[in-house]
Design an enzyme around this catalytic site. Structure first.
Site, PDB file in Angstrom:
ATOM      1  N   HIS A 192      38.386 -58.155  42.623  1.00  0.00           N
ATOM      2  CA  HIS A 192      37.679 -58.145  43.911  1.00  0.00           C
ATOM      3  C   HIS A 192      37.480 -59.580  44.399  1.00  0.00           C
ATOM      4  O   HIS A 192      36.590 -60.261  43.911  1.00  0.00           O
ATOM      5  CB  HIS A 192      36.324 -57.460  43.758  1.00  0.00           C
TER       6      HIS A 192
ATOM      7  N   CYS B 170      41.944 -53.829  44.613  1.00  0.00           N
ATOM      8  CA  CYS B 170      41.551 -52.927  43.530  1.00  0.00           C
ATOM      9  C   CYS B 170      42.253 -51.573  43.686  1.00  0.00           C
ATOM     10  O   CYS B 170      43.465 -51.511  43.585  1.00  0.00           O
ATOM     11  CB  CYS B 170      40.034 -52.793  43.453  1.00  0.00           C
TER      12      CYS B 170
ATOM     13  N   GLU C 166      36.219 -60.584  47.107  1.00  0.00           N
ATOM     14  CA  GLU C 166      34.926 -60.713  47.795  1.00  0.00           C
ATOM     15  C   GLU C 166      33.758 -60.812  46.811  1.00  0.00           C
ATOM     16  O   GLU C 166      32.642 -61.095  47.199  1.00  0.00           O
ATOM     17  CB  GLU C 166      34.735 -59.537  48.773  1.00  0.00           C
TER      18      GLU C 166
END
Lengths: 259, 202
Positions: B181, B79, B183
């Site tokens: 993202h 990001c 994650e």
């Protein structure tokens, strides 16, 4: 293309989920971690945890909730309820929350929105707006009034102009709750949602009133919402998230369904 | 050991947990020395371009990252972390980026709702170690208001569409950047992280 999001909302009191969520074969119906995991498996796009703990001291438990949830979850989640200071936000984000939502304190100290946006980025600042249709006796017309303190205190603020103001101040999303429809399961307030969605260039999460799948369709299509917050439909297992998304997809609403 | 660069703000917990889940040893650090000792480095995405660069300069992290890169160690920007890899950003016009990749960071066009928040499909323009076993058009979670435009289109591995084409996965040598993202992107996000670890793990 960006898809519409379906967001289950969990009310948390002193670290436990309340408003009984009815999953079968679940040992602890109040465990935020287990419920979060179930909803992720079912296809939730993100989750919102609202802290409805009354006392200030017990709010610290939300940090532990965030940590435990972040350990198992691989979708984003937001924490809201009683947030009023940058330090609190830093702790929640550090504990693994992706976004925080502010409501009462944003109205009382609008500069808080800007402070948080500059510090952590707009993308993690959700401003929650609780709205009720009110009769303005002086101008002899009805308007959408902003309420704070969990809907107990009227502010006299017009929701449409407040929404525009929070955008200017740096909010990243608006969580818009109609107090008129909340809890009725009779459908979202479509005209309120649409008015706000047309007025601001922020993503709008519509909340309050979902009882049927048609309601989700209406608020995402006619209401122009970017995301729908859902509680009872999923908690009481009227429908699964998968069923809701299949229903929406069939009717042309883009949703996250792996094909 | 993987070093996750700490800017002292924002959510670093999720990325560290995600990598730990893959069985990796992870350290969240703001120490240049720890970064030098790491096998690979993650530059996560929190805060703003200017603030983040200030922190990287203050702690000499910038130099450590550059040395690692010259040593051939893998670097993954996520990001804002991806945006920092480039030369400059409209978010902080006077601040220089890490300048590891040629190109600049632009504000998303105002015809869109900004920030770009939510799940969007990512398409790959070419094969790469990070995209192994990931089909075209899977969903990944985005949350950003700026996007990087590399000078060379050959650096763009994956894109997503938000009325404008956003480079979602960029690569040059041992430098990787993800605008989304991983994650927070469920199964496919975890797969990308797994692929990244495999790409440098001996």
């Amino acid at each position: 293309m960006l898809v519409k999001r379906i967001i289950p909302c969990l009310d948390v009191k002193e670290g436990k989920v309340v408003k009984g969520v009815h999953f079968e074969n679940i040992k602890d119906v109040g465990d935020p971690v287990e419920l979060a995991r179930r909803y992720e498996e079912e296809g939730a796009d993100e989750l919102i945890f609202l802290d409805i703990t009354a006392s200030y001291e017990q709010r610290e438990t939300m940090i532990q909730v965030a940590e435990k949830v972040a350990e198992v979850l691989t979708i984003p989640f937001t924490i809201g309820g009683g947030i009023g200071a940058a330090g609190q936000v830093a702790n929640l984000l550090k504990a693994g929350a992706d976004k925080i939502s502010i409501n009462t304190q944003a109205v009382l100290k609008p500069e808080l929105i800007t402070e948080l946006a500059e510090m952590f980025g707009s993308q993690c600042v959700v401003v929650a707006i609780d709205v009720k249709r009110t009769w303005d006796r002086i101008n002899r017309r009805s308007y959408w009034e902003v309420f704070i303190n969990g809907g107990r205190t009227p502010t006299g603020k017009d929701a449409l102009s407040w929404a525009q103001q929070v955008e200017k101040l740096g909010a990243g999303e608006i969580l818009l709750t109609s107090m008129d429809t909340d809890g009725t399961q009779a459908g979202y307030d479509i005209s309120l949602t649409r008015k706000v969605a047309e007025r601001v260039h922020l993503p709008i999460i519509a909340s309050g009133g979902a009882g049927k799948l048609e309601h989700l369709l209406a608020v995402l299509r006619e209401g122009k919402a970017d995301a729908a917050l859902v509680a009872s439909i999923f908690h009481y297992r009227y429908f699964s998230i998968g069923e809701a998304k299949a229903y929406l997809q069939k009717r042309g609403i883009p949703v996250r369904v792996e094909d | 050991m993987i070093a996750i660069v700490d800017y002292e703000i924002g959510n670093l917990y999720s990325i560290s947990k995600a990598l730990a889940r893959l069985g990796e040893e992870v350290v969240i650090t703001n120490q240049a020395q720890v970064i030098r000792e790491a096998e690979a480095v993650v530059l996560p995405g929190v805060g703003s371009f200017g603030k983040a660069m200030e922190n990287l300069e203050k702690k000499e992290i910038k130099e450590a990252i550059r040395e690692n890169q010259e040593d051939g160690k893998s670097l993954l920007g996520i990001c804002l972390g991806l945006q920092l890899l480039f030369e400059k950003s409209q978010e902080a016009p006077r601040k220089k980026g890490l300048s590891l990749l040629p190109g600049e960071v632009m504000k998303l066009p105002p015809t869109n709702k900004i920030p770009h928040i939510g799940w969007n499909r990512v398409y790959f323009k070419k094969d790469s170690p990070l995209t192994q076993d990931i089909p075209q058009g899977r969903f990944f979670y985005f949350a950003h208001s700026f996007y990087a435009l590399p000078e060379e289109s050959s650096m763009v591995v994956g894109i997503c569409n938000y009325n404008v084409v956003i480079p979602a996965l960029v690569n040059q040598d041992n430098i990787w950047g993800l605008q989304f993202h991983p994650e927070k992107s469920s199964v496919w996000g975890m797969k990308i992280l797994e692929n990244w670890v495999r790409s440098w793990k001996k």
